[in-house]
Design an enzyme around this catalytic site. Structure first.
Site, PDB file in Angstrom:
ATOM      1  N   HIS A  99      34.624  41.089  -6.705  1.00 20.79           N
ATOM      2  CA  HIS A  99      34.597  42.130  -7.737  1.00 20.79           C
ATOM      3  C   HIS A  99      35.979  42.645  -8.103  1.00 20.79           C
ATOM      4  O   HIS A  99      36.098  43.653  -8.779  1.00 20.79           O
ATOM      5  CB  HIS A  99      33.745  43.311  -7.287  1.00 20.79           C
ATOM      6  N   GLU A 155      24.647  34.989 -18.025  1.00 17.64           N
ATOM      7  CA  GLU A 155      25.953  35.119 -18.682  1.00 17.64           C
ATOM      8  C   GLU A 155      26.307  33.896 -19.519  1.00 17.64           C
ATOM      9  O   GLU A 155      26.829  34.018 -20.631  1.00 17.64           O
ATOM     10  CB  GLU A 155      27.057  35.356 -17.652  1.00 17.64           C
TER      11      GLU A 155
END
Ligand SMILES: Cc1ncc(C[n+]2csc(CCOP(=O)(O)OP(=O)(O)O)c2C)c(N)n1
Lengths: 323, 338
Positions: A128, A58
């Site tokens: 999450h 990322e």
């Protein structure tokens, strides 16, 4: 009229912009097979030079997109998980966002960061379930949180065309929303312009993202007793302060419902600005996640941290002096 | 690529140094002199915030940029003046940027650690160690995608090879064969820490892990650096992907001018003297006739005199414009106090 789902709206927006502008390209993990569905069919339509499956890197691919933008492209990055934004805060807040000012206006960084599934996703637990839009508004990165399919389409199109970095948070709580609409009427939605989903005269509820739908339900519930105006800012930075001020001219009362942590969340900013500059005839109220919340796994614990319709209803009743 | 928008023209034309050896020497001398003047301006409090002097490493900037075309791009580091000048930025506007003046490369918005000149292919010096490597990789990829043969070159220090994002960028660049030249400037130190105390394995080994060809080059010899870079650039242009060059040199001066007051001790005077003995200015100067060298020295001194005068005499930016350029779209930020 066809029903358009929120995810399909995102997908259409990306496809339409790629059609319109060769410079638009997509980076992300598993975007080829489109595990999130937002990029469905794009690899086949536009080829691997414009739709790139990236390694799980990322930090590198976020700044890679910045470099590609400096060289003339308009990358869109899809992140699979909202918490990945913590990993790339440096690359967005400290690099992409700062380029224009630090170079004295020599360049622009038109990158879009798309989060299809931000916020709690039905017990995906601590790492999450974040909904970190307030962080980006705080540093001044353009931040959109669309609530409906039409706005998801319109804001994503605008983000891709914008010459600055823009983060688009698609709340998981909104992904299932479908709308009857004329596809030909889909259009860009400008940043910084809120939307009044329901008119009212007693109290303005500012609702962010999927909470717009909860606010509308609560307004409907209270219809006989309280007249609720539902204001959706649509973008948190820039924020439609004049739209909010106009709404408060009508109602004079404010409740904010915001699915992010309370301290230093966007809800605090909305309340503070209204208190400083706008017409209020009652103390403003906020419904948010708890301070510093980490969403727990068990469903009932997860839900206990998110703003509920019951909390919103109670806050509205308090604001109008009926609680 | 957007064009440079800052309006001021160069204050002087570059000197005609047709002979490649003389041209290399001129760049080394220019960077050396610039750093010395900049340190003086730090002491005089004209340059605030201090600088990270590049002294001792000039052959790397001079040699690498000599192997690039004007339309190739570089990304730079916190120790970036040498790179920016070698790529062709105007010394006067660079000095004005260090002094925070409206005439600076970045209109006074960047300063020493962020000097950028898109007009000559400098995509910015970057103050976060290692951060620019993926940016250069992305620019390089965009060039290839556009069908051009332009390349990007990214400078970083020995300290940066311990940054995850750098190694992630190695992976992307190698995987996608982007036209990138990776230049690790191994000056022996990351601030006070010796390379051998911060790098497990080796710098070349980092590249080998990703299948990137890599070699060590004498970073005090401008011609050796130029020749090695030329090979790496040719490889990049041909579509074969990135190359890593580990350029070794010794940092003559402080990590940052702050050291002149704080005086941390991490190396001995004898070691510094030994390091300074291998001086890129002398290495390249010895290749020229004395008269040529003297003529270049005189020309560079004059150029730098003018640069310092330009920086000192340039106006400070108007505080009312402090947040101009924050958004490329011209969005205006709300005021902090009203
Ligand atoms: C990510 C990051 N960590 C720490 C710092 C503080 N810092 C600035 S320069 C530097 C040393 C860098 O060493 P190296 O990469 O070898 O470059 P050199 O200074 O030797 O040119 C450090 C630790 C920083 N700017 N960025």
């Amino acid at each position: 009229m066809p029903k358009l789902s929120y995810l399909k709206a995102l997908n259409r927006a990306i496809g339409d912009e790629m059609d319109r502008d060769e410079a638009v390209c997509v980076f992300g993990e598993d975007v080829g097979v489109a595990v999130t569905h937002a990029t469905a069919g794009l690899l086949k339509r536009f080829g691997p030079d414009r739709v790139l499956d990236t390694p799980i890197s990322e930090q590198a691919f976020t700044s890679f997109a910045t470099g590609a933008a400096l060289a003339g492209l308009r990358p869109l990055i899809e992140f699979q998980i909202p918490a990945l934004l913590f990993l790339v805060f440096e690359q967005i807040a400290n690099q992409a966002h700062k380029f224009s000012l630090m170079t004295g206006g020599q360049t622009r960084v038109p990158v879009t960061y798309l989060l299809p599934g931000s916020g709690s996703r039905e017990s995906w637990a601590g790492q999450h379930s974040d909904h970190p839009y307030s962080l980006f508004a705080h540093v001044g990165v353009k931040t959109a949180v669309p609530a409906t399919p039409a706005d998801a389409y319109g804001l994503l199109v605008t983000a891709i065309r914008d010459d600055d970095p823009v983060v688009v948070f698609a709340p998981s709580g909104a992904l299932g929303v479908r709308e009857d609409l004329d596809l030909a009427a889909l259009a860009p939605v400008p940043l910084g312009v809120g939307r009044i989903h329901r008119r009212g005269t007693d109290v303005t509820v500012v609702a962010v993202g999927h909470l717009v739908h909860d606010a509308l339900a609560v307004a409907e519930d209270l219809a006989g007793t309280v007249s609720v105006e539902v204001f959706d800012p649509r973008t948190l930075f820039p924020f439609d302060w004049s739209g909010l001020a106009a709404s408060l001219e009508r109602t004079g009362r404010l409740v904010v419902v915001d699915d992010s942590n309370r301290s230093c969340g966007i809800g605090g900013e909305i309340v503070a600005t209204a208190a400083e500059e706008m017409r209020l005839i009652a103390p403003p109220r906020r419904v948010t996640r708890p301070d510093g919340a980490v969403l727990p796994f068990a469903r009932e614990l997860d839900l206990a941290c998110q703003p509920t319709r019951a909390q919103l209803r109670a806050a509205v009743e308090k604001a109008v002096g009926a609680g | 690529m957007t064009d440079r928008t800052a309006g001021a023209d160069r204050t002087t034309a570059p000197a005609p140094t047709a002979d490649p050896a003389a041209a290399l020497y001129r760049t080394v001398a220019l960077v050396r002199g610039f750093e010395q003047r900049a340190v003086e301006l730090v002491r005089a409090k004209v340059v605030l915030g201090g600088i990270h002097p590049y002294t001792g490493q000039e052959a790397i900037a001079a040699g690498t940029c000599a192997a690039l075309r004007p339309d190739d791009v570089i990304t730079s580091t916190h120790r970036g003046h040498g790179h920016v000048l070698a790529k062709g930025a105007d010394p006067a506007r660079t000095m004005a940027e260090l002094a925070g003046r409206a005439t600076g490369l970045n209109r006074g918005r960047g300063g020493s650690m962020h000097a950028a000149d898109f007009g000559v292919g400098v995509l910015g010096a970057n103050a976060v160690v290692g951060a620019a490597v993926p940016i250069a990789a992305g620019a390089a990829w965009a060039f290839r995608r556009a069908g051009s043969d332009r390349v990007a070159l990214s400078y970083f220090g020995d300290g940066a090879v311990s940054q995850g994002v750098v190694l992630e960028a190695f992976n992307l660049a190698a995987l996608w064969r982007v036209p990138l030249v990776l230049v690790c400037e191994n000056n022996g130190f990351a601030t006070s820490m010796r390379t051998e105390d911060t790098v497990a394995g080796s710098i070349l080994g980092r590249a080998a892990a990703f299948g990137i060809p890599a070699r060590t080059v004498d970073g005090t010899d401008p011609e050796a650096v130029r020749d090695a870079t030329a090979e790496a650039v040719a490889r990049a242009r041909s579509g074969a992907g990135p190359t890593l060059l580990e350029c070794t040199a010794y940092r003559f001066d402080a990590h940052h001018t702050w050291e002149h007051t704080a005086r941390p001790r991490y190396r001995t005077d004898a070691e510094v003297a030994a390091g300074r003995a291998r001086d890129p200015l002398e290495v390249q100067g010895a290749r020229l006739p004395a008269a040529t060298r003297a003529a270049i020295d005189a020309e560079v001194a004059q150029l730098l005199d003018r640069a310092v005068r330009f920086a000192r005499e340039s106006p400070h930016p108007d505080p009312a414009g402090a947040l101009d350029h924050l958004y490329a779209t011209g969005l205006r930020a709300r005021a902090g106090a009203r």
